[in-house]
Motif scaffolding. Structure first.
Motif, PDB file in Angstrom:
ATOM      1  N   GLU A 215      25.703  35.145   7.899  1.00 44.62           N
ATOM      2  CA  GLU A 215      24.280  35.012   8.187  1.00 44.62           C
ATOM      3  C   GLU A 215      23.917  33.759   7.156  1.00 44.62           C
ATOM      4  N   VAL A 216      24.101  33.932   5.869  1.00 46.09           N
ATOM      5  CA  VAL A 216      23.770  33.155   4.786  1.00 46.09           C
ATOM      6  C   VAL A 216      24.191  31.809   5.322  1.00 46.09           C
ATOM      7  N   HIS A 217      25.659  31.610   5.518  1.00 48.10           N
ATOM      8  CA  HIS A 217      26.209  30.612   5.715  1.00 48.10           C
ATOM      9  C   HIS A 217      25.540  29.680   7.039  1.00 48.10           C
ATOM     10  N   GLU A 218      25.362  30.502   8.095  1.00 45.90           N
ATOM     11  CA  GLU A 218      24.747  29.538   9.140  1.00 45.90           C
ATOM     12  C   GLU A 218      23.394  29.235   9.002  1.00 45.90           C
ATOM     13  N   ARG A 219      22.791  29.878   8.246  1.00 44.65           N
ATOM     14  CA  ARG A 219      21.496  29.171   7.669  1.00 44.65           C
ATOM     15  C   ARG A 219      21.444  27.855   6.851  1.00 44.65           C
ATOM     16  N   THR A 220      22.527  27.860   6.220  1.00 45.42           N
ATOM     17  CA  THR A 220      22.501  26.721   5.072  1.00 45.42           C
ATOM     18  C   THR A 220      23.669  25.715   5.516  1.00 45.42           C
ATOM     19  N   PHE A 221      24.991  25.916   5.954  1.00 46.29           N
ATOM     20  CA  PHE A 221      26.052  24.957   6.188  1.00 46.29           C
ATOM     21  C   PHE A 221      26.461  25.520   7.507  1.00 46.29           C
ATOM     22  N   PRO A 222      25.927  25.243   8.594  1.00 45.92           N
ATOM     23  CA  PRO A 222      26.456  25.698   9.878  1.00 45.92           C
ATOM     24  C   PRO A 222      27.255  24.679  10.243  1.00 45.92           C
ATOM     25  N   GLY A 223      28.641  25.215  10.488  1.00 49.97           N
ATOM     26  CA  GLY A 223      29.696  24.389  11.092  1.00 49.97           C
ATOM     27  C   GLY A 223      30.758  24.077   9.883  1.00 49.97           C
ATOM     28  N   ALA A 224      30.435  24.367   8.731  1.00 49.88           N
ATOM     29  CA  ALA A 224      31.264  24.138   7.610  1.00 49.88           C
ATOM     30  C   ALA A 224      32.155  25.185   7.451  1.00 49.88           C
ATOM     31  N   PRO A 225      33.362  25.025   6.987  1.00 48.31           N
ATOM     32  CA  PRO A 225      34.305  26.283   6.650  1.00 48.31           C
ATOM     33  C   PRO A 225      33.891  27.095   5.699  1.00 48.31           C
ATOM     34  N   LEU A 226      34.012  28.291   5.773  1.00 53.58           N
ATOM     35  CA  LEU A 226      33.454  29.383   4.854  1.00 53.58           C
ATOM     36  C   LEU A 226      34.707  30.205   4.106  1.00 53.58           C
ATOM     37  N   GLU A 227      34.299  30.298   2.805  1.00 54.63           N
ATOM     38  CA  GLU A 227      35.066  31.397   2.252  1.00 54.63           C
ATOM     39  C   GLU A 227      34.394  32.487   1.379  1.00 54.63           C
ATOM     40  N   LEU A 228      34.982  33.509   1.221  1.00 53.05           N
ATOM     41  CA  LEU A 228      34.084  34.466   0.393  1.00 53.05           C
ATOM     42  C   LEU A 228      35.091  34.795  -0.973  1.00 53.05           C
ATOM     43  N   HIS A 229      34.233  34.711  -1.832  1.00 48.20           N
ATOM     44  CA  HIS A 229      34.693  34.721  -3.185  1.00 48.20           C
ATOM     45  C   HIS A 229      34.066  35.855  -3.871  1.00 48.20           C
ATOM     46  N   HIS A 230      35.084  36.725  -4.406  1.00 49.22           N
ATOM     47  CA  HIS A 230      34.525  38.004  -5.100  1.00 49.22           C
ATOM     48  C   HIS A 230      35.275  38.198  -6.431  1.00 49.22           C
ATOM     49  N   GLY A 231      34.628  38.010  -7.726  1.00 51.91           N
ATOM     50  CA  GLY A 231      35.330  38.283  -8.906  1.00 51.91           C
ATOM     51  C   GLY A 231      35.151  39.652  -9.293  1.00 51.91           C
ATOM     52  N   SER A 232      36.324  40.050 -10.151  1.00 55.50           N
ATOM     53  CA  SER A 232      36.309  41.334 -10.726  1.00 55.50           C
ATOM     54  C   SER A 232      37.129  41.356 -11.992  1.00 55.50           C
ATOM     55  N   HIS A 233      36.749  42.272 -12.905  1.00 55.69           N
ATOM     56  CA  HIS A 233      37.446  42.219 -14.200  1.00 55.69           C
ATOM     57  C   HIS A 233      38.931  43.110 -14.010  1.00 55.69           C
ATOM     58  N   GLU A 234      39.716  42.905 -14.895  1.00 55.47           N
ATOM     59  CA  GLU A 234      41.120  43.391 -14.469  1.00 55.47           C
ATOM     60  C   GLU A 234      41.045  45.076 -14.546  1.00 55.47           C
ATOM     61  N   ASN A 235      40.032  45.298 -15.235  1.00 53.47           N
ATOM     62  CA  ASN A 235      39.972  46.833 -15.109  1.00 53.47           C
ATOM     63  C   ASN A 235      39.111  47.610 -13.676  1.00 53.47           C
ATOM     64  N   GLU A 236      38.612  46.837 -12.958  1.00 52.15           N
ATOM     65  CA  GLU A 236      37.933  47.050 -11.990  1.00 52.15           C
ATOM     66  C   GLU A 236      38.902  47.261 -10.754  1.00 52.15           C
ATOM     67  N   ARG A 237      39.634  48.405 -10.828  1.00 53.18           N
ATOM     68  CA  ARG A 237      40.782  48.485  -9.885  1.00 53.18           C
ATOM     69  C   ARG A 237      40.209  48.905  -8.535  1.00 53.18           C
ATOM     70  N   TRP A 238      39.089  49.888  -8.636  1.00 49.90           N
ATOM     71  CA  TRP A 238      38.881  50.163  -7.183  1.00 49.90           C
ATOM     72  C   TRP A 238      38.502  49.121  -6.262  1.00 49.90           C
ATOM     73  N   ILE A 239      37.479  48.325  -6.675  1.00 56.75           N
ATOM     74  CA  ILE A 239      37.097  47.134  -5.981  1.00 56.75           C
ATOM     75  C   ILE A 239      38.208  46.089  -5.628  1.00 56.75           C
ATOM     76  N   ALA A 240      39.157  45.916  -6.388  1.00 60.13           N
ATOM     77  CA  ALA A 240      40.163  45.057  -6.207  1.00 60.13           C
ATOM     78  C   ALA A 240      41.092  45.818  -4.879  1.00 60.13           C
ATOM     79  N   GLY A 241      41.063  47.004  -4.952  1.00 58.92           N
ATOM     80  CA  GLY A 241      41.824  47.519  -3.940  1.00 58.92           C
ATOM     81  C   GLY A 241      41.210  47.640  -2.687  1.00 58.92           C
ATOM     82  N   VAL A 242      39.707  47.765  -2.749  1.00 55.33           N
ATOM     83  CA  VAL A 242      39.016  47.575  -1.404  1.00 55.33           C
ATOM     84  C   VAL A 242      39.022  46.210  -0.800  1.00 55.33           C
TER      85      VAL A 242
END
Length: 317
Positions: A109-136
């Motif tokens: 939804e954010v993408h379509e309001r700002t850059f419709p038609g452009a390719p989209l990538e989702l980037h999520h950073g996590s610390h090496e100790n944040e193993r739960w979200i890395a697995g998710v």
């Protein structure tokens, strides 16, 4: 207990600070945030609170949150930045599934309001100790695309620093040069992985207009009105309060291509470190991509920095 999910408001900053503190007791990322820190972040021009944030509430207690931050350009890809934290007692499959489904929906939804038609990538950073979200994230099809490292240098026993080459002088940052610094930053980081341009509003909010910015510990190399190299510094008081360590953070370090390989970056950073030591700081830190094309790790090692911990970036196209 069933959770209630709703967008965050600025009034939720204190609850979000408590959530981060609870997660830090387990994850040990080294990050500490005050309510003031988080309110400033949520006020950013690239964050749409009603549409691009979500919080999970157990009664009146915030136990999870997600955020999708739009970028200022999609050249050639819109790389939306995702953030999340979940209370250790609520790290369940159901919460993980809800988060990744929300990431996908809100980002689109954010993408379509700002850059419709452009390719989209989702980037999520996590610390090496944040193993739960890395697995998710891995379970939802995100791939570990990049590793960043935090590097630190003790200032009490700071080794002799590389000097600036002859003919170059460190100029203290002044706000009259703000847009020239932004131009240098956008040029310098144009070929960095995961980077895109900053527009002035986002730049000022996140960098030079932040309450944590230290213009007195930020320095430039200039040619008339053009910035050729820069080191911009921040100090996070909430981290000092939590750790008892006054840490200078070299948030942005950059050199235009014409000056690379001449010792300008290490000389300007060395000048900054000596200023930070004189100002009473205990150590300095910075973050860098381990695969940095400009061999930045070597520059920082020459100034006394050593790798301390890792952050991983997970990407889904």
């Amino acid at each position: 207990m069933d959770l209630t999910w709703r967008p965050l408001t600025l009034g939720d900053a204190a609850a979000l600070a408590k959530l981060y503190a609870a997660a830090e007791e387990v994850d040990r990322t080294g990050e500490h945030f005050s309510a003031e820190d988080l309110r400033e972040e949520l006020e950013g021009p690239n964050i749409d609170l009603p549409r691009a944030t979500v919080g999970a509430w157990a009664g009146d207690r915030l136990v999870g949150y997600g955020l999708a931050r739009r970028r200022d350009a999609a050249d050639p890809v819109h790389m939306i930045r995702l953030q999340s934290v979940v209370h250790p007692e609520h790290r369940t499959d159901a919460v993980g599934t809800h988060l990744v489904e929300w990431f996908a929906r809100a980002s689109r939804e954010v993408h379509e309001r700002t850059f419709p038609g452009a390719p989209l990538e989702l980037h999520h950073g996590s610390h090496e100790n944040e193993r739960w979200i890395a697995g998710v994230l891995a379970g939802a099809g995100y791939r570990h695309a990049r590793t960043m490292v935090n590097m630190r240098a003790g200032l009490a026993d700071l080794p002799p620093q590389p000097p600036l080459p002859d003919g170059y002088e460190a100029v203290p940052f002044a706000f009259e040069h703000d847009l020239a610094v932004l131009d240098a930053r956008n040029d310098t980081f144009a070929d960095h992985w995961g980077s895109t341009v900053y527009e002035p509003d986002a730049w000022r909010h996140l960098v030079t207009g932040s309450k944590d910015f230290r213009p007195d510990l930020s320095f430039l190399i200039m040619d008339d009105d053009k910035v050729l190299a820069f080191v911009l510094s921040h100090f996070y008081a909430s981290e000092a309060e939590a750790t008892g360590i006054r840490e200078h953070y070299a948030t942005w370090v950059g050199t235009r291509e014409a000056l690379r390989g001449r010792g300008v970056a290490s000389g300007l950073l060395g000048h900054t470190l000596k200023a930070a030591k004189d100002a009473g700081f205990d150590r300095s830190a910075l973050n860098v991509d381990v695969d940095n094309a400009h061999r930045a790790l070597g520059v920082y090692e020459r100034c006394g920095y050593r790798v301390d911990d890792e952050w991983h970036v997970y990407v889904r196209s």
